[in-house]
Scaffold this motif. Structure first.
Motif, PDB file in Angstrom:
ATOM      1  N   ALA A 283     -10.181  -8.802 -37.348  1.00 59.10           N
ATOM      2  CA  ALA A 283     -10.836  -8.899 -35.962  1.00 59.10           C
ATOM      3  C   ALA A 283     -10.936  -9.919 -35.337  1.00 59.10           C
ATOM      4  CB  ALA A 283     -11.957  -7.978 -37.005  1.00 59.10           C
ATOM      5  N   LEU A 284     -10.368 -10.243 -34.047  1.00 60.06           N
ATOM      6  CA  LEU A 284     -10.743 -11.310 -33.669  1.00 60.06           C
ATOM      7  C   LEU A 284     -13.031 -11.597 -32.990  1.00 60.06           C
ATOM      8  CD1 LEU A 284      -9.552 -13.751 -31.232  1.00 60.06           C
ATOM      9  CD2 LEU A 284      -9.625 -11.983 -29.499  1.00 60.06           C
ATOM     10  N   GLY A 285     -13.159 -12.812 -32.853  1.00 62.76           N
ATOM     11  CA  GLY A 285     -14.129 -12.545 -32.502  1.00 62.76           C
ATOM     12  C   GLY A 285     -14.839 -14.068 -33.628  1.00 62.76           C
ATOM     13  N   SER A 286     -14.990 -15.131 -32.808  1.00 59.82           N
ATOM     14  CA  SER A 286     -16.931 -15.997 -33.375  1.00 59.82           C
ATOM     15  C   SER A 286     -17.402 -15.360 -35.083  1.00 59.82           C
ATOM     16  CB  SER A 286     -17.490 -16.662 -32.966  1.00 59.82           C
ATOM     17  OG  SER A 286     -18.797 -15.751 -32.308  1.00 59.82           O
ATOM     18  N   LYS A 287     -17.613 -16.422 -35.352  1.00 60.91           N
ATOM     19  CA  LYS A 287     -18.958 -15.484 -36.958  1.00 60.91           C
ATOM     20  C   LYS A 287     -20.192 -15.095 -35.978  1.00 60.91           C
ATOM     21  CE  LYS A 287     -17.470 -19.384 -39.970  1.00 60.91           C
ATOM     22  NZ  LYS A 287     -18.295 -21.197 -40.833  1.00 60.91           N
ATOM     23  N   ARG A 288     -20.590 -15.479 -35.380  1.00 65.31           N
ATOM     24  CA  ARG A 288     -21.303 -14.467 -34.517  1.00 65.31           C
ATOM     25  C   ARG A 288     -21.068 -13.024 -34.633  1.00 65.31           C
ATOM     26  NH1 ARG A 288     -25.214 -16.942 -29.403  1.00 65.31           N
ATOM     27  NH2 ARG A 288     -26.451 -15.591 -29.543  1.00 65.31           N
ATOM     28  N   THR A 289     -20.299 -13.418 -33.573  1.00 59.87           N
ATOM     29  CA  THR A 289     -19.510 -11.641 -32.722  1.00 59.87           C
ATOM     30  C   THR A 289     -19.161 -10.965 -33.867  1.00 59.87           C
ATOM     31  OG1 THR A 289     -18.328 -12.643 -31.399  1.00 59.87           O
ATOM     32  CG2 THR A 289     -17.839 -10.720 -31.255  1.00 59.87           C
ATOM     33  N   ALA A 291     -20.423 -11.322 -37.314  1.00 60.59           N
ATOM     34  CA  ALA A 291     -22.221 -10.614 -37.653  1.00 60.59           C
ATOM     35  C   ALA A 291     -22.658  -9.660 -37.422  1.00 60.59           C
ATOM     36  CB  ALA A 291     -22.917 -12.260 -37.353  1.00 60.59           C
ATOM     37  N   LYS A 292     -22.079  -9.354 -35.452  1.00 54.06           N
ATOM     38  CA  LYS A 292     -22.784  -8.582 -35.322  1.00 54.06           C
ATOM     39  C   LYS A 292     -21.935  -7.096 -35.178  1.00 54.06           C
ATOM     40  CE  LYS A 292     -25.442 -11.393 -30.945  1.00 54.06           C
ATOM     41  NZ  LYS A 292     -24.943 -11.452 -29.677  1.00 54.06           N
ATOM     42  N   ARG A 293     -21.072  -8.147 -35.988  1.00 54.37           N
ATOM     43  CA  ARG A 293     -19.852  -6.683 -36.629  1.00 54.37           C
ATOM     44  C   ARG A 293     -20.448  -5.806 -37.342  1.00 54.37           C
ATOM     45  NH1 ARG A 293     -15.216  -9.543 -35.896  1.00 54.37           N
ATOM     46  NH2 ARG A 293     -15.095  -8.312 -33.603  1.00 54.37           N
ATOM     47  N   VAL A 294     -20.399  -6.628 -38.460  1.00 55.10           N
ATOM     48  CA  VAL A 294     -20.570  -6.552 -39.484  1.00 55.10           C
ATOM     49  C   VAL A 294     -22.272  -5.192 -39.746  1.00 55.10           C
ATOM     50  CG1 VAL A 294     -22.194  -7.192 -41.905  1.00 55.10           C
ATOM     51  CG2 VAL A 294     -19.855  -7.841 -40.630  1.00 55.10           C
ATOM     52  N   GLU A 295     -23.135  -5.767 -38.938  1.00 53.65           N
ATOM     53  CA  GLU A 295     -24.561  -5.155 -38.863  1.00 53.65           C
ATOM     54  C   GLU A 295     -23.814  -3.629 -38.270  1.00 53.65           C
ATOM     55  OE1 GLU A 295     -27.330  -6.838 -36.159  1.00 53.65           O
ATOM     56  OE2 GLU A 295     -27.191  -8.481 -37.645  1.00 53.65           O
ATOM     57  N   ARG A 296     -22.907  -3.459 -37.435  1.00 56.57           N
ATOM     58  CA  ARG A 296     -22.840  -2.068 -36.901  1.00 56.57           C
ATOM     59  C   ARG A 296     -21.755  -1.392 -37.637  1.00 56.57           C
ATOM     60  NH1 ARG A 296     -20.759  -5.454 -32.646  1.00 56.57           N
ATOM     61  NH2 ARG A 296     -18.361  -4.997 -33.143  1.00 56.57           N
ATOM     62  N   LEU A 297     -20.782  -1.897 -38.298  1.00 58.55           N
ATOM     63  CA  LEU A 297     -20.110  -1.484 -39.889  1.00 58.55           C
ATOM     64  C   LEU A 297     -21.038  -0.959 -40.719  1.00 58.55           C
ATOM     65  CD1 LEU A 297     -16.642  -2.654 -39.420  1.00 58.55           C
ATOM     66  CD2 LEU A 297     -17.024  -1.124 -38.360  1.00 58.55           C
ATOM     67  N   ALA A 298     -21.188  -1.681 -40.859  1.00 55.73           N
ATOM     68  CA  ALA A 298     -22.587  -1.504 -42.163  1.00 55.73           C
ATOM     69  C   ALA A 298     -23.387  -0.174 -42.228  1.00 55.73           C
ATOM     70  CB  ALA A 298     -23.435  -2.694 -42.887  1.00 55.73           C
ATOM     71  N   GLY A 299     -24.117   0.303 -40.383  1.00 56.59           N
ATOM     72  CA  GLY A 299     -24.883   1.572 -40.278  1.00 56.59           C
ATOM     73  C   GLY A 299     -23.720   1.841 -40.329  1.00 56.59           C
ATOM     74  N   LEU A 300     -22.504   2.691 -40.689  1.00 58.08           N
ATOM     75  CA  LEU A 300     -22.294   3.473 -40.877  1.00 58.08           C
ATOM     76  C   LEU A 300     -21.436   3.854 -42.183  1.00 58.08           C
ATOM     77  CD1 LEU A 300     -19.007   3.390 -37.204  1.00 58.08           C
ATOM     78  CD2 LEU A 300     -21.087   4.289 -37.676  1.00 58.08           C
ATOM     79  N   GLY A 301     -21.836   3.250 -43.062  1.00 60.80           N
ATOM     80  CA  GLY A 301     -21.964   3.460 -44.639  1.00 60.80           C
ATOM     81  C   GLY A 301     -20.262   2.492 -44.789  1.00 60.80           C
ATOM     82  N   ALA A 311     -11.855 -11.970 -40.718  1.00 63.25           N
ATOM     83  CA  ALA A 311     -13.009 -12.809 -38.808  1.00 63.25           C
ATOM     84  C   ALA A 311     -13.542 -13.809 -39.700  1.00 63.25           C
ATOM     85  CB  ALA A 311     -13.784 -11.663 -39.117  1.00 63.25           C
ATOM     86  N   PRO A 312     -13.143 -14.782 -38.554  1.00 61.43           N
ATOM     87  CA  PRO A 312     -12.757 -14.787 -37.609  1.00 61.43           C
ATOM     88  C   PRO A 312     -10.891 -14.566 -38.335  1.00 61.43           C
ATOM     89  CG  PRO A 312     -14.436 -16.945 -37.200  1.00 61.43           C
ATOM     90  CD  PRO A 312     -14.380 -15.851 -38.564  1.00 61.43           C
ATOM     91  N   VAL A 313     -10.350 -13.985 -37.339  1.00 64.61           N
ATOM     92  CA  VAL A 313      -8.743 -13.688 -37.801  1.00 64.61           C
ATOM     93  C   VAL A 313      -8.002 -14.562 -37.799  1.00 64.61           C
ATOM     94  CG1 VAL A 313      -7.735 -13.239 -35.196  1.00 64.61           C
ATOM     95  CG2 VAL A 313      -7.185 -12.211 -36.897  1.00 64.61           C
ATOM     96  N   GLY A 314      -6.990 -15.092 -38.663  1.00 64.19           N
ATOM     97  CA  GLY A 314      -6.051 -16.023 -38.957  1.00 64.19           C
ATOM     98  C   GLY A 314      -6.413 -17.255 -39.270  1.00 64.19           C
ATOM     99  N   LEU A 315      -5.064 -18.148 -40.567  1.00 60.04           N
ATOM    100  CA  LEU A 315      -5.832 -19.187 -40.414  1.00 60.04           C
ATOM    101  C   LEU A 315      -6.187 -19.965 -39.778  1.00 60.04           C
ATOM    102  CD1 LEU A 315      -2.625 -19.679 -42.802  1.00 60.04           C
ATOM    103  CD2 LEU A 315      -4.652 -18.069 -43.072  1.00 60.04           C
ATOM    104  N   ASP A 316      -7.391 -21.196 -40.700  1.00 62.81           N
ATOM    105  CA  ASP A 316      -8.237 -21.920 -39.587  1.00 62.81           C
ATOM    106  C   ASP A 316      -6.499 -23.341 -39.081  1.00 62.81           C
ATOM    107  OD1 ASP A 316      -9.553 -23.593 -37.690  1.00 62.81           O
ATOM    108  OD2 ASP A 316     -10.833 -24.082 -39.623  1.00 62.81           O
TER     109      ASP A 316
END
Length: 343
Positions: A283-289, A291-301, A311-316
């Motif tokens: 999934a594309l997005g910064s570490k901050r983005t 973290a918010k995604r993790v909260e949302r998905l955790a809320g879905l069980g 995430a962040p997606v891809g090799l550094d």
């Protein structure tokens, strides 16, 4: 030329009534230029397609293939730096390679039929005498009897689409030949890449992934984004990501990447991907983005599955442009795919 192209040409030659031999790399040591499972097909007129060495031993192998066509006997050819024939052929790269050569028969047509149906199928060959079996799903057919242990190894390799030697194991019938080395060549449909978001990164990622052998589908309900003008030659899907993902049903040969930055599009796709056996989820997005995604998905069980997301997606790699990010994503997908493959 892809393995599919090689087999298709061999199949066409057979359909035209021409005898055909197939050469397959079964073992390599050191810096062999072609991987295990590489094919070269030769017809009775000396035409050939494919490669087992990048060119340096092809002449020797083509002669062996024509001999196999003539006498119907399989043979195992070996080349290496200590082999004078190999030096004459030009294999001076410091490696060794074994190539199994056989005249193909009616079982090849059955193999091609299974492949045409989109099924993963494997040929298991006894190197000693060329006896073989075909494994497709739960069905084993052919002249070989396999022990339960060997059959389990074969199925593991099929799951990872990894060709190679099977460990020697005697069959229950006590056949002395059954403990001789066995080689499995796995033929699997191309791995899939499902990309959510027809964005700038996708414009670079989709054609690169196709060149790497992936069957690419780009999902985006925003038709202004998912257009043939922006993504020529790419399979496009304008369904909502959750509908598309349910229909496409990611399997163990699938990678899923979400690139829209829009939770309404990315999250439903990730939810379905996390419930699937997909070998890669990014999934594309910064570490901050994220973290918010993790909260949302955790809320879905999904808290216990979130760790599967890259995430962040891809090799550094340090890149910042869409093309550079696409390279990093594809590199990580390929690394993940092969990291746990048997052999």
């Amino acid at each position: 030329m892809t393995p599919d192209d090689i087999l298709d040409r061999a199949h066409a030659w057979r359909a035209a009534g021409q005898p055909v031999a197939l050469a397959t790399v079964v073992r390599t040591w050191g810096s062999s230029p072609r991987p295990v499972g590489s094919h070269l097909a030769v017809n009775t007129g000396g035409e050939f397609v494919g490669s087992v060495s990048g060119g340096c031993i092809e002449g020797e192998v083509i002669q062996g293939a024509q001999d196999a066509i003539a006498d119907g006997k399989p043979r195992l050819l070996e080349f290496g730096v200590s082999d004078e024939r190999a030096w004459q052929a030009g294999l001076a790269c410091g490696g060794r390679v074994q190539v199994f050569v056989e005249r193909i028969g009616p079982d090849f047509d059955e193999l091609m039929a299974a492949r045409a149906a989109g099924r993963t199928v494997a040929r298991i060959i006894r190197i000693a005498d060329g006896a073989h079996a075909r494994l497709c799903g739960d069905t084993l057919s052919g002249a070989l009897t396999l022990s339960g242990e060997t059959l389990a190894q074969a199925r593991q390799r099929m799951a990872g689409a990894a060709s190679g030697m099977l460990e020697e194991s005697a069959a229950p019938d006590g056949d002395a030949l059954s403990a001789r080395p066995l080689f499995i060549r796995v033929y699997a449909p191309p791995p899939r890449l499902l990309v959510v978001g027809a964005v700038h990164i996708t414009q670079a990622l989709a054609p690169m992934a196709a060149l790497a052998g992936f069957d690419v589908t780009v999902i985006d309900p925003r038709r202004a984004f998912a257009s043939t003008e922006r993504l020529p030659g790419v399979t496009l899907c304008d369904e909502w990501p959750d509908d598309a993902m349910r229909r496409l049903a990611p399997d163990s040969q699938s990678a899923v990447v979400t690139l829209t930055h829009d939770p309404k599009l990315d999250d439903p796709a990730l939810e379905i991907a996390l419930a699937s056996p997909a070998f890669y989820i990014g999934a594309l997005g910064s570490k901050r983005t994220h973290a918010k995604r993790v909260e949302r998905l955790a809320g879905l069980g999904l808290a216990e599955r979130i760790g599967r997301i890259h995430a962040p997606v891809g090799l550094d790699l340090g890149g910042r442009s869409p093309g550079e990010i696409a390279v990093a994503i594809l590199a990580e997908i390929i690394q993940t795919r092969y990291r746990g493959a048997p052999g």
